[in-house]
Every structure is written in C-alpha cells, then in structure tokens.
Design an enzyme around this catalytic site. Structure first.
Site, mmCIF file in Angstrom:
data_model
loop_
_atom_site.group_PDB
_atom_site.id
_atom_site.type_symbol
_atom_site.label_atom_id
_atom_site.label_comp_id
_atom_site.label_asym_id
_atom_site.label_seq_id
_atom_site.Cartn_x
_atom_site.Cartn_y
_atom_site.Cartn_z
ATOM 1 N N LYS A 83 3.576 -12.350 96.109
ATOM 2 C CA LYS A 83 4.063 -11.041 95.665
ATOM 3 C C LYS A 83 3.639 -9.985 96.682
ATOM 4 O O LYS A 83 2.465 -9.929 97.063
ATOM 5 C CB LYS A 83 3.409 -10.737 94.309
ATOM 6 C CG LYS A 83 4.271 -10.037 93.300
ATOM 7 C CD LYS A 83 3.487 -9.980 91.989
ATOM 8 C CE LYS A 83 4.230 -9.253 90.927
ATOM 9 N NZ LYS A 83 3.366 -8.982 89.768
HETATM 10 C C1 E4P Z 1 4.850 -7.972 86.801
HETATM 11 O O1 E4P Z 1 5.077 -8.571 87.798
HETATM 12 C C2 E4P Z 1 4.201 -6.642 86.766
HETATM 13 O O2 E4P Z 1 3.033 -6.673 87.501
HETATM 14 C C3 E4P Z 1 3.969 -6.202 85.359
HETATM 15 O O3 E4P Z 1 5.097 -6.528 84.572
HETATM 16 C C4 E4P Z 1 3.567 -4.764 85.221
HETATM 17 O O4 E4P Z 1 3.534 -4.410 83.861
HETATM 18 P P1 E4P Z 1 2.834 -3.073 83.327
HETATM 19 O O5 E4P Z 1 3.629 -1.915 83.797
HETATM 20 O O6 E4P Z 1 2.842 -3.213 81.845
HETATM 21 O O7 E4P Z 1 1.439 -3.069 83.910
#
Ligand code: E4P
Length: 226
Positions: A83
């Site tokens: 990522k």
């Molecule tokens: C996924 O890849 C993200 O890191 C995640 O969905 C972020 O979610 P949040 O905005 O609830 O922290």
C-alpha cells in the site's frame, strides 16, 4: 463485489475468514498500532489465513525508501499488496513495484484526478476513503460514482476500485449499486451485513413451532451424541 476486512486483529480475521466470505484484508499503520503486534509478523500470519490480497502499507514518504520498504513487504507473503499513499512519490513507487509484479494498493485517494493517476500508474487497487469525506460534509459516495464512471470509459484499465473508510452497511449497499469492485470494512460492519432482527425473530418462532411437533430431522441417537 469482493469483501475485504479492514483490521490487523488476528482473532477477527480468523473468525471472519472461517465464513469463506472474505476475499482479502487491508491494514494501515493506525490499525497495526491498535493491534499492538509486530507488523511483519502480523502480515505473515494474515497472509497464511486469507488467500486473497493482504494490504501492507509503506511508512516512508520518499520514493527510494518506499521502494525498499515495498520490496521487504512483498516478500512477507505471495498475496501481499503493497500500500502506498497517493502522492507523486507513491505513484512512482506504484509504477516501479508493479513492473516487478507486486500488487499495489494506492491509498488515501480523495479525488477523481488522483484515481485517474493511480490507474495510469498501474495500481492493482485504488482506495477512495468515503467515510472521511462524509466526516467533512463532502459526499464520499459521489467520489465512488465518479471513479467507477471514469474507469468504465477505459476498459483497458485493470485497476479495481476498493471502497475504503466504510463506516456502516449502507455504504456497502451504495458501493455495490455503483458497481465498485471491492469494499473494505471493519469487522463490525461486516457482521452487520448479515444481521437482521426479523431473521432472529422469525427463526425463534420457527424453532418454537418445530419443538411442538416433537420431531427431529436427524436420528435420535445422532442428536444425543451432539
Ligand atoms: C483502508 O484501506 C483504510 O485504511 C481504511 O478503510 C480507513 O478507514 P477509516 O477512515 O475508518 O480510518
């Protein structure tokens, strides 16, 4: 639509993977901190539980260090998706890691132009964050609609729209109606997808009526043994 679980909690991942309904896992540095585990150990373990893509995020912000980190993360499991943040360095890193055959999830996407560039960089997934846009009075799902529509104009693009920052089941419904490829959600939201009070109420009534019949589907010995 594919369902990913957004957590680094091994207990939740094991529990939900046992349903056979989980297609992948996403983590981020905040989720790793919350789980309190060694990052690389946790990713190795998750990759052994869920055969689908497991996102593991780089923490460097410069291209050269991101590439070095991404190569380390890619070796933790055959199903690791590295990522990277949606910055110019992250896009360069995406392009390079993709040329090496590594899956890449470009995260922290908040605009259609960012999503176009992620696709151009060959991202396996782009992660637009719907909940965080809703939090600041913008329309997160409108961004998903824009990205899905734009990608459809260019069928050669293989980047999948991974709807992230999902906060509740209606986000999942809206994303599915738009044809988004993937939704990643906290374990609690996934469990809420199958829960319904009328299902519980109806089942209780059926079982109460069945008990009145005095019958059993399995032979009595088998029932007693269980
Ligand atoms: C996924 O890849 C993200 O890191 C995640 O969905 C972020 O979610 P949040 O905005 O609830 O922290």
């Amino acid at each position: 639509m594919k369902f990913f679980i957004d957590t680094a909690d091994i207990g939740d991942i094991r529990d939900l993977a046992s349903t056979g309904l989980i297609d992948g896992v996403t983590t981020n540095p905040s989720l790793v901190a919350k789980a309190g585990r060694d990052f690389k150990d946790a990713i190795r373990e998750i990759c052994g539980i869920v055969p689908g893509p497991v996102s593991a995020e780089v923490t460097a912000t410069d291209h050269a260090t991101q590439v070095a980190e991404g190569r380390v993360l890619a070796k933790l499991g055959k199903n690791v998706a590295v990522k990277v943040p949606l910055t110019v360095d992250g896009l360069k890193t995406c392009r390079l890691l993709r040329s090496e055959g590594t899956m890449v999830n470009v995260t922290l996407c908040f605009s259609p132009t960012q999503a176009l560039l992620a696709a151009k960089a060959g991202a396996t997934f782009v992660s637009p964050f719907v909940g965080r846009l809703d939090d600041i009075s913008e329309n997160g799902m409108a961004l998903i609609a824009d990205i899905v529509e734009i990608y459809r104009q260019y069928p050669h693009l293989k980047t999948e729209v991974l709807v992230a920052s999902i906060r509740h089941p209606m986000h999942v419904v809206a994303a599915a109606r738009l044809g988004a490829h993937v939704g990643t959600m906290p374990p609690g939201v996934f469990r809420a997808l199958y829960q319904h009070p009328l299902t519980d109420k109806g089942l209780a009534a059926f079982l109460a009526d069945w008990k009145k019949t005095g019958q059993s589907i399995l032979p009595p010995a088998k029932v007693a043994a269980e």
